[in-house]
Enzyme design. Structure first.
Site, short mmCIF file in Angstrom:
data_model
loop_
_atom_site.label_atom_id
_atom_site.label_comp_id
_atom_site.label_asym_id
_atom_site.label_seq_id
_atom_site.Cartn_x
_atom_site.Cartn_y
_atom_site.Cartn_z
CG ASP A 42 23.51 -9.45 67.96
OD1 ASP A 42 23.63 -9.12 69.09
OD2 ASP A 42 23.57 -8.35 67.77
CD GLU A 44 28.80 -17.67 69.57
OE1 GLU A 44 29.63 -17.87 69.83
OE2 GLU A 44 28.79 -16.39 70.20
CG ASP A 46 20.39 -13.16 64.84
OD1 ASP A 46 19.03 -13.70 65.79
OD2 ASP A 46 20.56 -12.85 64.27
CB SER A 110 11.81 -7.76 67.10
OG SER A 110 11.09 -9.08 66.76
CG LEU A 111 12.64 -4.71 61.97
CD1 LEU A 111 14.20 -4.71 61.23
CD2 LEU A 111 11.55 -4.95 61.51
CD GLU A 142 14.95 2.50 58.03
OE1 GLU A 142 14.55 2.61 59.26
OE2 GLU A 142 14.04 3.40 57.45
CE LYS A 144 18.33 -5.17 63.93
NZ LYS A 144 18.97 -4.72 64.65
CG ASP A 146 23.45 -3.34 68.55
OD1 ASP A 146 22.54 -4.18 69.13
OD2 ASP A 146 24.44 -3.71 68.71
NE ARG A 165 12.02 -4.67 70.77
CZ ARG A 165 12.00 -3.33 69.44
NH1 ARG A 165 10.96 -4.05 68.60
NH2 ARG A 165 12.68 -3.80 68.98
CE1 TYR A 251 12.42 1.61 64.14
CE2 TYR A 251 15.10 2.22 65.42
CZ TYR A 251 13.52 1.56 65.41
OH TYR A 251 13.35 0.69 66.46
CE LYS A 315 12.15 0.07 59.02
NZ LYS A 315 11.05 1.07 59.94
CE LYS A 339 22.09 -8.18 63.87
NZ LYS A 339 21.21 -9.18 65.08
CB CYS A 433 51.13 -1.87 92.44
SG CYS A 433 50.54 -1.26 90.95
CB CYS A 436 53.89 1.77 93.39
SG CYS A 436 51.82 0.67 94.29
CB CYS A 451 47.58 0.02 93.49
SG CYS A 451 48.61 1.03 93.77
CB CYS A 456 50.15 4.15 92.70
SG CYS A 456 50.92 2.79 91.17
#
Length: 697
Positions: A42, A44, A46, A110-111, A142, A144, A146, A165, A251, A315, A339, A433, A436, A451, A456
């Site tokens: 996330d 990277e 953003d 979205s936020l 509150e 967030k 995921d 969404r 929420y 909020k 975040k 394997c 075995c 396998c 086994c």
């Protein structure tokens, strides 16, 4: 086209760089939103969005230039007819073609995200300046969650529709799948029209189980609970939703003014009173310094939760300021998301070993130079499968970045390529394997090596662990050391041999930490497990994709194991809740000679494989339980399948026709002959309103 080339050269930003950045972000968007398979973190993502925003602020004309370059021709009129929306203005992904599309009554925004406190302070100062409230502005802090954002719609208190969404304007209708989530109420405590929004999540405990099952089935594992939740809701087989144990937290109340609600905190109390589940974490602050302290507190506190949180949401509490504070094209200005940065550390990949799972799937495991991560020392991390190794270009000897997925499972995120010396070694796929020695195979359509040796030792051990677990045969006392020892001694080769352990009482008593009392308890538990119902036994076999709910469906429809074995794939697909993967898996498993031999051996040991011994799911007493219903005519509030599902879920029976056994007929308009017959038999006839009033209180 030459005109645009000249314009690009006059800009401070290279157009090709801008174009590549947009295309990269759009690719990451597609994998994250549409395929539920993120390629980058996330943070990277953003950072890339912020980089794109800065370029577009300085060079707004690049948006239109990109549009022309992205078309098949260079006609500038294309811009007006079919513009490409920049990722900085997009809200989410696109609505899948698998589900019908629905326009949101109110856009599902979205936020804006931030990773540092200074930007939270900027948000606070801007909000206080616009509202003129100085230090009196109230905020609600509150969690967030995921997960997958969802909007739930109710009419007269009855669950009507669930919409994802999507792109914020148009979402997917996933009603039937969301109906399988137990925490989503089918009937509210008040008969009102209402729309609420929240997050569908997969609890971390269930996430670990789901990934274990997928890994053993040779499927790609989910990167995190968010993608597991989203991937589950987008399944066409609704039984998978129930099996995986999704949860839903609400929420946000749409159009709160309709209910004369003035603050966010009041709206949360209103939602709870209607019967919705919330996190119960809604902290009110007027002192911004106290708000900052709470943010720091939740860095650590969130690790105690069974659902993944990737941050906190701040909020403004009072709804009267929302219009004044305003909106951007994709986010409200009255809220911001902070975040949590994922904790990552660099370490060295010393070697790769290979684990054998219950179904024979080979999982590569990174052996690491010990390093402290999130308060614990990490020496090993999952590499999932060989496709993942190739995608990330991982080699033995590499310096790698690791983090904990869902704060629990260490995983290799990426390679530090600039640290390479040239001495790194390729990770070679095993051909045999590691336990075995049997030759490994890659089954068609699967990503994993397997396998196939049925005896086994490692497969047997894992199979036994699953077989004796609480949700399966529930045999306590059969620990890992006992199993390993008796496999080593040749006393246990399959789960069938568990029922012969009573013949080795003396050897059991001589094991470390065992004694006469422990052995007596173990043998009693093994014998008592023979009383488990057919549904438990079927689940304990570990048939790929057959969870508890699916096992119950199969047992109820086929009555005994012979009927189930002799069924065709087409017959299995006729059962509501059984999809193609489940049908093929069940058919192939039961028609495998080794598996069928094991089932016959278990029958010979006294295990139950018929419906007479099934353990029914516990249903609390209610007015519907045990009664016989039928619906006829045109119903206003329900589809026929909806009312049938309500009755069955509460332990009632839904008959196919009117007879003297029928207790209640629910009649709509133009009821016809069924109504006439019911009246002749003195069957009580109900309107939809009477059914709700008497049976759905």
């Amino acid at each position: 086209m030459k005109l645009f080339d000249n314009e690009i050269k006059s800009e401070t930003v290279d157009f090709e760089e801008y174009k590549k950045l947009r295309e990269d972000i759009e690719r990451y968007n597609r994998y994250y939103y549409d395929e539920d398979r993120p390629l980058i973190s996330d943070k990277e993502y953003d950072d890339l969005i912020k980089k794109l925003q800065k370029i577009e602020e300085k060079n707004p004309e690049l948006k239109n230039i990109y549009t022309v370059f992205s078309k098949d021709n260079s006609d500038i009129s294309d811009i007006e007819e079919n513009p490409e929306i920049t990722p900085t203005e997009k809200i989410g992904g696109t609505a899948s073609e698998k589900f019908s599309k629905v326009v949101h009554s109110v856009p599902m925004l979205s936020l804006s995200n931030t990773y540092n406190i200074s930007e939270i302070e900027d948000f606070d100062q801007r909000a206080r300046k616009i509202t003129g409230l100085d230090k009196k502005l109230e905020y609600i802090l509150e969690l967030k969650l995921d997960g997958l954002s969802i909007s739930l719609i109710y009419e007269k208190g009855m669950f009507k529709q669930a919409i994802t969404r999507g792109d914020g304007q148009i979402g997917e209708d996933v009603t039937e799948n969301v109906r399988e989530i137990s925490s989503v109420p089918k009937k509210l405590k008040d008969s009102i029209d209402v729309e609420v929004r929240g997050e569908i999540v997969l609890p971390i405990s269930n996430f670990n189980k789901v990934n274990e099952i997928r890994e053993e089935a040779g499927e790609d594992v989910f990167a995190n609970p968010r993608n597991a939740a989203a991937g589950t809701i987008r399944q066409l087989d609704s039984s998978i939703v129930k099996d995986r144990g999704l949860d839903c937290y609400l929420y946000y109340l749409v159009n709160p003014e309709r209910y004369e609600i003035k603050t966010h905190l009041e709206s949360m109390e209103f939602i709870k009173k209607l019967g919705f589940k919330t996190t119960d974490i809604f902290e009110k602050y007027t002192d911004f310094k106290e708000l900052e302290k709470s943010i720091e507190k939740w860095h650590d506190e969130r690790e105690k939760l069974d659902y993944e949180t990737d941050g906190l949401v701040i909020k403004v509490n009072d709804f009267s300021y929302y219009n004044e504070l305003g909106y951007t094209t994709k986010s409200p200005r009255w809220a911001i998301a902070y975040k949590f940065p994922a904790e990552q550390v660099k370490t060295k990949l010393l070697d790769v070993t290979f684990q054998v799972g219950r179904t024979g799937v080979i999982t590569p495991v990174a052996e690491l130079e010990p390093v402290t991560l999130s308060g614990s020392v990490v020496k090993r991390a999952s590499l999932h499968n060989f496709d993942e190794i190739e995608r990330k270009e991982i080699k033995i000897g590499d310096n790698v970045i690791i983090e904990k997925a869902a704060e629990i499972i260490p995983q290799v995120v990426n390679v530090v390529f600039e640290d390479r010396t040239g001495k790194e070694r390729e990770i070679e796929k095993p051909t045999n394997c590691p336990v075995c020695g049997s030759e490994l195979v890659k089954e068609e359509g699967q990503v994993a090596l397997k396998c196939l040796n049925p005896v086994c030792p490692e497969k047997v051990k894992r199979e036994i662990e699953y077989f004796v677990s609480r949700d399966a045969m529930n045999i306590s006392g059969l620990g890992e050391k006992i199993v390993e020892k008796f496999i080593e001694l040749g006393k246990i080769k399959t789960v069938v041999d568990i029922y012969s352990l009573k013949d080795y009482r003396e050897e059991l008593e001589n094991l470390e930490k065992m004694g006469k009392k422990s052995v007596d308890n173990l043998i009693n538990n093994i014998e008592e497990s023979k009383n488990r119902g057919f549904n438990k036994v079927l689940y304990s076999l570990g048939i790929p994709f057959v969870g508890k709910f699916t096992a119950n469906l199969l047992v109820k429809n086929f009555k005994n194991i012979e009927n189930l074995k002799n069924s065709e794939i087409e017959e299995l697909l006729q059962i509501k809740g059984v999809g193609e993967k489940v049908a093929i898996s069940v058919h192939n498993y039961l028609n495998n000679e080794d598996n069928w031999g094991k089932i016959n051996d278990l029958k010979g040991r006294g295990l139950n494989f018929s419906l007479e011994n099934a353990e029914e799911i516990e249903i609390e007493d209610n007015p519907i339980k045990g009664k016989n219903f039928l619906a006829t005519g045109k119903l206003e509030k329900y589809k026929r399948e909806e009312i049938k599902e309500i009755i069955l879920s509460k332990g009632g029976n839904y008959l196919s026709g009117v007879s003297k056994n029928l207790d209640f007929l629910i009649a709509g308009e133009k009821a016809g002959s069924k109504l006439e017959k019911a009246e002749k038999l003195n069957v009580r006839v109900l309107t939809e309103e009477e059914f709700e009033r008497e049976f759905l209180k």
